[in-house]
Design a protein around this motif. Structure first.
Motif, mmCIF file in Angstrom:
data_model
loop_
_atom_site.group_PDB
_atom_site.id
_atom_site.type_symbol
_atom_site.label_atom_id
_atom_site.label_comp_id
_atom_site.label_asym_id
_atom_site.label_seq_id
_atom_site.Cartn_x
_atom_site.Cartn_y
_atom_site.Cartn_z
ATOM 1 N N THR A 30 53.697 23.124 -72.862
ATOM 2 C CA THR A 30 54.785 22.471 -72.279
ATOM 3 C C THR A 30 55.126 22.071 -70.856
ATOM 4 N N SER A 32 56.462 20.190 -67.053
ATOM 5 C CA SER A 32 57.378 19.212 -66.601
ATOM 6 C C SER A 32 57.424 17.678 -67.040
ATOM 7 N N THR A 35 53.713 17.142 -72.959
ATOM 8 C CA THR A 35 53.138 18.102 -73.461
ATOM 9 C C THR A 35 51.750 18.053 -73.164
ATOM 10 N N HIS A 37 47.535 19.166 -74.237
ATOM 11 C CA HIS A 37 46.863 19.703 -75.208
ATOM 12 C C HIS A 37 45.512 19.936 -74.728
#
Length: 473
Positions: A30, A32, A35, A37
Motif C-alpha cells: 500500500t 501513497s 497499491t 503488486h
C-alpha cells in the motif's frame, strides 16, 4: 500500469536477492499512489522476471490533498490517464518498493549488485507527448546504454485511420547495473510524463541529484530532463543545474583557472574529457587483466565509482592525502551501507603519494590519474621511489595534461596552467623523458596512449603512460 524486469545473467534467479522480494510469493504494498503488486512470472537460472503492477484510484488521488493541483472544479481532475499510463506514479512505486535495490547494495551478493547485468525491461503505455518529444524516448534511454524499442499504441485498433495515441509500449535491453536501471526509470518516467501528479516539494532537487548521480550530469538531454523532472520550477532547475555543473567540474580535473573557466578548445569534444580519461584508464586496466587496483590521489572517487561496478576487480583501494576528500568518496561509494564483503573489497586510506605505504605493495596496478602535476617537481623522485620502488606493482598508469595542447584553449593565457593547483604541465617530450627514465630505473617498459581528440600537430589534451613490470617482483 505494468513494468517487468528480466535478468538473463548466469544464476538469473539471484535477481530476487537484489530486489529483496521472494519469488515464491505474490506481494502487495500500500503506497501513497495506490497499491503495488510484485510477482515473478518466470524464475529459473536462465531467466528471471519480476513484474510490478500498480493499481491507482483516480478519485482517491483527487481527494488526497497531497495530489491536488489545478482548478478543483475541472473534470480533468477525475477523467485522465492516471489509472492507465505508466507515469510519474510508477516512478514513485519503483522508488518505494525497490528502495534497497536502487541504492545498489546487497549484503549477500555485493559483487552482483555492483556488476552490470544483461537486463530486459518493458513498460506499458508510456506517455510520449509534447512539442520537444520527437524521438524523446530513444533520446533519453539510448545514451545510458539501452537498446530501445518503441511500439506505438493506436487510439483505437478498430479505427486505424484515427492514427496513434500519444503513448508507446517501451522495451529496453542492455548490460546495466540493476540499481542504475531502476534509477533511470525513476527519473525518466516522470520526464516522459511531464505532468507530475503531486506537488513538487523542496526535496525534489535532492531526489534528482541522488537518482541521477553518475549519469545525469553528462546526459545529452540533461537540461530537458532537469526541467521536466522538476516540473519547470525555475528556482529548482537553477539549483540542480548549478549542482551538476559543480559535479562536472570536480569530475574533470582539467578545469581552467577560476577566472578562465569559460575557456573552451577550438573544437568541442564529446563526451567530456574527464569521462574519456576515466574510460582510457579502465581500458588500460582491462588490457592488463588487473584484479587488484589502487587509485592513488583518488579525490572524491570519480574513478573508484566506475571500478566498483565491475566485479573483475577483487581489491580496490583509494588513497588521498585529504581526509575530507576520502569522506566524500565514502559517500559517493555508499560504503556506510555496504555489506561486509563490499567493505573488504573496497578500502579508503589516507596516504601521500610521496611517502612509502606498505599497504599498497603487491598490487596488480596503481593508477595516478591527474596526480603528478599536483606534486612539486622536487618531490617527484619521492613519488617515483614510493610508487615504482617500494610498492612496485605489476603495472602503473599515469595520466597528465599535455601542455603542447594548451594553445587550443583560446581563453587560457599563454604560459598559464589549466588548474590553479598544477605545479607544472609537461609537453609530450618532457613527459616521455620522465617516464622513460622511471621505466629504466625500475625495470618497467612503457607504452604511450592518447586521450581525447588528437590534433595532428599538438597531440591529445591528455597523455597516458602505461608502465608494465618486466622482472619478477
Amino acid at each position: 500500469m505494468l513494468v517487468t524486469l528480466t535478468s538473463t545473467a548466469p544464476s538469473a534467479s539471484d535477481l530476487s536477492h537484489l530486489l529483496r522480494k521472494h519469488p515464491d510469493r505474490a506481494q502487495a504494498f500500500t503506497l501513497s499512489v495506490g497499491t503495488a503488486h510484485v510477482f515473478y512470472p518466470e524464475v529459473s537460472d536462465e531467466r528471471c522476471t519480476v513484474a510490478l503492477l500498480l493499481e491507482v484510484d483516480p478519485v482517491g488521488l483527487v481527494r488526497d490533498k497531497r495530489f491536488r493541483g489545478g482548478d478543483a472544479a475541472t473534470l480533468a481532475r477525475y477523467v485522465n490517464d492516471r489509472p492507465y499510463a505508466s507515469s510519474s506514479m510508477v516512478a514513485v512505486a519503483l522508488g518505494q518498493v525497490f528502495r534497497t535495490a536502487m541504492r545498489g547494495t546487497s549484503e549477500s551478493f555485493p559483487e552482483l549488485a555492483a556488476a552490470p547485468l544483461p537486463l530486459e525491461i518493458t513498460v506499458a503505455a508510456v506517455p510520449a507527448r509534447g512539442r520537444d518529444t520527437a524521438g524523446l524516448v530513444t533520446r533519453l534511454f539510448e545514451p545510458l546504454g539501452w537498446a530501445v524499442t518503441e511500439t506505438a499504441i493506436p487510439l483505437d485498433p478498430a479505427f486505424p485511420e484515427w492514427g496513434d495515441s500519444p503513448y508507446v509500449d517501451l522495451a529496453l535491453q542492455g548490460d546495466v547495473r540493476l540499481s542504475d536501471a531502476l534509477r533511470h526509470l525513476y527519473v525518466l518516467l516522470p520526464v516522459l510524463d511531464d505532468a507530475k501528479h503531486y506537488w513538487v516539494s523542496d526535496d525534489e532537487v535532492g531526489k534528482l541529484m541522488r537518482a541521477g548521480e553518475g549519469w545525469l550530469a553528462e546526459h545529452p538531454e540533461r537540461d530537458l530532463i532537469t526541467r521536466r523532472y522538476l516540473a519547470h520550477q525555475r528556482s529548482m532547475v537553477d539549483e540542480a543545474t548549478g549542482l551538476m555543473a559543480k559535479e562536472a567540474r570536480l569530475d574533470d580535473v582539467d578545469d581552467l583557472l577560476p577566472a578562465e573557466r569559460d575557456a573552451t578548445p577550438a573544437e568541442p569534444r564529446t563526451p567530456r574529457l574527464g569521462a574519456q580519461r576515466a574510460e582510457a584508464v579502465l581500458t588500460a586496466l582491462r588490457d592488463l587483466g588487473a584484479r587488484s587496483v589502487a587509485d592513488v590521489g583518488c579525490g572524491e572517487g570519480a574513478l573508484l565509482r566506475r571500478l566498483v561496478t565491475d566485479s573483475a576487480y577483487t581489491t580496490i583501494i583509494g588513497t588521498d592525502v585529504s581526509g575530507g576528500e576520502l569522506a566524500k568518496a565514502e559517500r559517493v561509494l555508499n560504503l556506510r551501507e555496504a555489506g561486509d564483503r563490499q567493505r573488504e573489497r573496497v578500502r579508503l586510506l589516507q596516504s601521500s603519494v610521496t611517502y612509502q605505504d606498505d599497504r599498497l605493495s603487491g598490487l596488480d596496478a596503481i593508477v595516478l590519474m591527474e596526480v603528478v602535476e599536483h606534486v612539486d617537481e622536487e618531490r617527484l623522485p619521492a613519488l617515483e621511489a614510493s610508487v615504482f620502488g617500494a610498492a612496485a606493482p605489476g603495472a602503473v598508469i599515469v595520466t597528465t595534461p599535455n601542455s603542447d595542447y594548451n594553445v587550443l584553449y583560446e581563453a587560457l593565457p599563454e604560459g598559464a596552467f589549466r588548474h590553479a593547483d598544477h605545479r607544472f604541465e609537461w609537453s609530450r617530450e618532457q613527459f616521455a623523458a620522465w617516464a622513460d627514465g622511471v621505466a629504466e630505473r625500475h625495470s618497467y617498459r612503457v607504452e604511450y596512449r592518447a586521450v581525447g581528440e588528437v590534433d595532428p600537430r599538438l597531440g591529445s589534451p591528455t597523455q597516458l603512460a602505461l608502465f608494465r613490470k618486466t622482472t619478477d617482483r
